[in-house]
Design a protein around this motif. Structure first.
Motif, PDB file in Angstrom:
ATOM      1  N   GLN A  67       7.158   9.803  -4.196  1.00  0.00           N
ATOM      2  CA  GLN A  67       8.047  10.064  -3.082  1.00  0.00           C
ATOM      3  C   GLN A  67       8.304   8.751  -2.376  1.00  0.00           C
ATOM      4  O   GLN A  67       7.365   8.000  -2.079  1.00  0.00           O
TER       5      GLN A  67
ATOM      6  N   ASP B 196      11.211   1.547   0.626  1.00  0.00           N
ATOM      7  CA  ASP B 196      10.020   1.475  -0.214  1.00  0.00           C
ATOM      8  C   ASP B 196      10.150   0.583  -1.447  1.00  0.00           C
ATOM      9  O   ASP B 196       9.213   0.454  -2.224  1.00  0.00           O
TER      10      ASP B 196
ATOM     11  N   ASP C 124       7.801  -2.809  -1.921  1.00  0.00           N
ATOM     12  CA  ASP C 124       6.466  -2.863  -2.534  1.00  0.00           C
ATOM     13  C   ASP C 124       6.473  -3.451  -3.936  1.00  0.00           C
ATOM     14  O   ASP C 124       5.493  -4.033  -4.373  1.00  0.00           O
ATOM     15  N   TYR C 125       7.557  -3.244  -4.656  1.00  0.00           N
ATOM     16  CA  TYR C 125       7.553  -3.590  -6.078  1.00  0.00           C
ATOM     17  C   TYR C 125       7.645  -5.096  -6.285  1.00  0.00           C
ATOM     18  O   TYR C 125       8.400  -5.776  -5.593  1.00  0.00           O
TER      19      TYR C 125
END
Lengths: 401, 208
Positions: free
Chosen positions: B71, B77, B80-81
């Motif tokens: 999710q 988000d 983060d990668y």
């Protein structure tokens, strides 16, 4: 069990301290492994614990390739009786919806191992066992243990059983901490990992609740500085209060309201006294009084401390992602909407760290009002998602249906 | 997100995307919905696939199918990668629903060596005529929402999108437009493609 015998079971992996029986369609083996002076457990605190024993259960059969091992890690007050009758209480195992024939952890398909943690009180060496140095129960002379120590001991048992790779390591709450520790410290042995309702470090609020519980135990005059076994006393009142306080944190306001509201217990009106007027009081007292029959007060101190000390990132320069760098394991992180002890935000931090190392990770948040305890309860959406994850991992690992 | 934009099934763009993905590659599908594309890519292209999906229902459905999906929100988000984590990052019928399409596309460029974007074309002649003759916000097969409840908050035409790619240093390596049920391969979206395409799929790579 024949497969294990054929695989050459070393001493301590079975032997005289092992019994086998069938329960609810599960082949259960209940065993005690002893680790002698030549195999000490090197603890984080610097002590080498020796000798020690691990009490554990297995369900199902190990396949020829030894590729179908599922390791279940239990929570703070859990034990190795995940799917079989608890001998002290006579109650069913604590994870009946998750483990069994046809369940997500299918005992017809997987070889399931559940071990009592080091420091515990269900047969694995803990503070109530005899200290070989004094001949008396350890009490507070038992060394302080950590989550990493628990996992190190579990790995030693698997070594003894001749098991290298774990197909899946799974656990909720403190069990989830062990799962994270496994995935970090033994990543090459972990094919898949399912940390549920957990955190990579224990929060200040959770340490605070644990401290309340410990102080309740220590305030009981029968605790005797931890030497109650030698004194023939039992700090049951303190332990019961610790359990009552902790139990509130496992539930949610919504669930408490739904189950109890302000309902009165066996009476029509309040009594203007301190009896258990309310159902919730009676419920908590019951939780406290039944808990003391099956749990050791010092074990409660030691295991709560292990959780407090858990901070996986601390060993990796404060960067949690580094704890998982290079991992090839698949992860499925699970949280619950109403869990305020290990909230979704704690679990999401694990997911962020795993994303940061591009790990193969799934993350589901289950909608429920049952709070932290939801991981032990009948939550169909958790089962369907975990079934999907486990089955897909089993296909990838080449484990037949 | 792809499940919420009122797109008619079956989604032709999924097959077109699948054709652009080299077999056996590492793929991140941002806005993966119920995991239809990831499942297709795993079975047809044998990819190592991950997904990000905003709706918890979509995530749980995907994980139940055995897909690795978390999710998360494309707007927040993706940070983060790590760089170069994937061979392809796919944004299928999602870019128009993000709050900051430029930043999302920038993040995709950083994470994936190649980026695949499919999107509805607001420059389509039907859209233009609806606005011209009805004087109301257009609603088409690819854009099936009223203006007040649409998740598609950042609509653009194919020419607009090509400009943004150019701006971000992304080259169009391959592009396919859809007119009704038919697909046409084009090199670069020009005025005609922009007029006739109802939607388009772009394969983008970093400019050297």
């Amino acid at each position: 069990m024949n497969t294990i015998e054929k695989a050459g079971r070393p001493e301590g992996a079975g032997g005289p301290h092992s019994t086998e029986f069938e329960e609810a369609g599960i082949r259960v083996r209940r065993a005690l492994a002893t680790f002698g002076p030549d195999e000490p457990l090197a603890l984080d605190c610097g002590v080498k614990l020796s000798p020690f024993t691990i009490s554990y259960e297995t369900y199902g059969e190990l396949n020829a390739a030894k590729s179908n091992v599922v390791l279940i890690c239990h929570a703070l007050t859990g034990d190795q009786y995940a799917a079989s009758t608890q001998p002290l209480t006579g109650k069913p195992g604590w994870w009946p919806h998750m483990v069994g024939p046809g369940r997500p952890i299918d005992t017809n398909r997987f070889f399931v191992i559940c071990q009592n943690v080091i420091g515990g009180c269900m047969g694995t060496t803990g503070p109530r066992d005899t200290d070989p140095a004094t001949g008396r129960p350890y009490g507070l002379n038992f060394p302080v243990i950590t989550i990493a120590d628990m996992v190190r001991a579990q790995a030693m048992l698997l070594d003894k059983l001749g098991i290298g790779e774990i197909f899946c390591v799974i656990g909720g709450s403190m069990g989830g901490m062990q799962v994270l520790q496994w995935a970090s410290a033994y990543s090459e042995r972990v094919f898949s990992a399912i940390p549920i309702a957990t955190a990579a470090r224990h929060s200040a609020q959770n340490i605070a609740f644990h401290e309340v519980g410990r102080q309740a135990i220590m305030a009981d005059p029968e605790w005797k500085q931890g030497a109650y076994l030698a004194h023939g006393t039992n700090p049951a009142k303190g332990l019961a209060v610790a359990r009552m306080a902790a139990h509130i944190t496992y539930l949610s306001e919504a669930a408490l309201h739904r189950k109890f509201g302000r309902n009165l217990q066996d009476r029509d009106s309040i009594t203007y006294g301190f009896d258990a007027d309310f159902q919730i009081e009676s419920y908590l007292r019951h939780q406290g009084s039944t808990f003391v029959d099956r749990f050791d007060a010092n074990s409660y101190l030691y295991i709560t401390r292990a959780m407090d000390y858990f901070d996986l990132a601390a060993d990796f320069g404060g960067v949690l992602a580094n704890a998982f760098r290079g991992t090839k394991s698949r992860f499925c992180v699970v949280s619950f909407t109403s869990d305020w002890l290990f909230p979704t935000s704690d679990n999401r931090q694990i997911v962020h760290a795993l994303n940061a190392v591009a790990a193969k990770v799934s993350f589901v948040e289950i909608k429920t009002d049952k709070g932290h305890d939801a991981f032990l309860l009948d939550e169909p959406e958790m089962f369907s998602t975990l079934r999907g994850f486990i089955d897909s991992a089993a296909r990838a690992r080449g484990i037949g249906a | 997100m792809s499940t919420q934009n009122g797109h008619a099934d079956p989604r032709i763009d999924l097959d077109l995307i699948a054709e652009m993905i080299a077999p056996g590659s590492r793929v991140l599908d941002v806005g993966c919905g119920d995991g239809d594309l990831l499942a297709l890519l795993q079975s047809k292209r044998n990819v190592d696939g991950r997904g990000v999906e905003l709706s918890q229902e979509g995530v749980n459905a995907s994980v139940t199918r055995g897909l690795a999906v978390v999710q998360g929100d494309a707007d927040t988000d993706l940070a983060d990668y790590p760089d170069d984590a994937f061979d392809y990052v796919i944004l299928s019928q999602t870019i128009q629903a993000t709050r900051n399409p430029k930043e999302v596309l920038r993040a995709l460029k950083r994470i994936g060596r190649r980026v695949v974007v499919s999107l509805p074309n607001f420059g389509n002649w039907r859209v233009r005529l609806q606005l011209l003759f009805n004087g109301r916000m257009p609603e088409t097969r690819s854009l099936g929402h009223s203006w007040y409840d649409t998740p598609n908050i950042h609509l653009c035409t194919l020419l607009d999108f090509a400009d943004l790619c150019d701006d971000l240093g992304l080259d169009i390596e391959d592009a396919v437009i859809l007119t009704g049920e038919r697909a046409w391969r084009i090199s670069n979206p020009g005025p005609l493609a922009n007029l006739f395409a109802s939607e388009a799929v772009f394969l983008l790579s970093r400019r050297n």
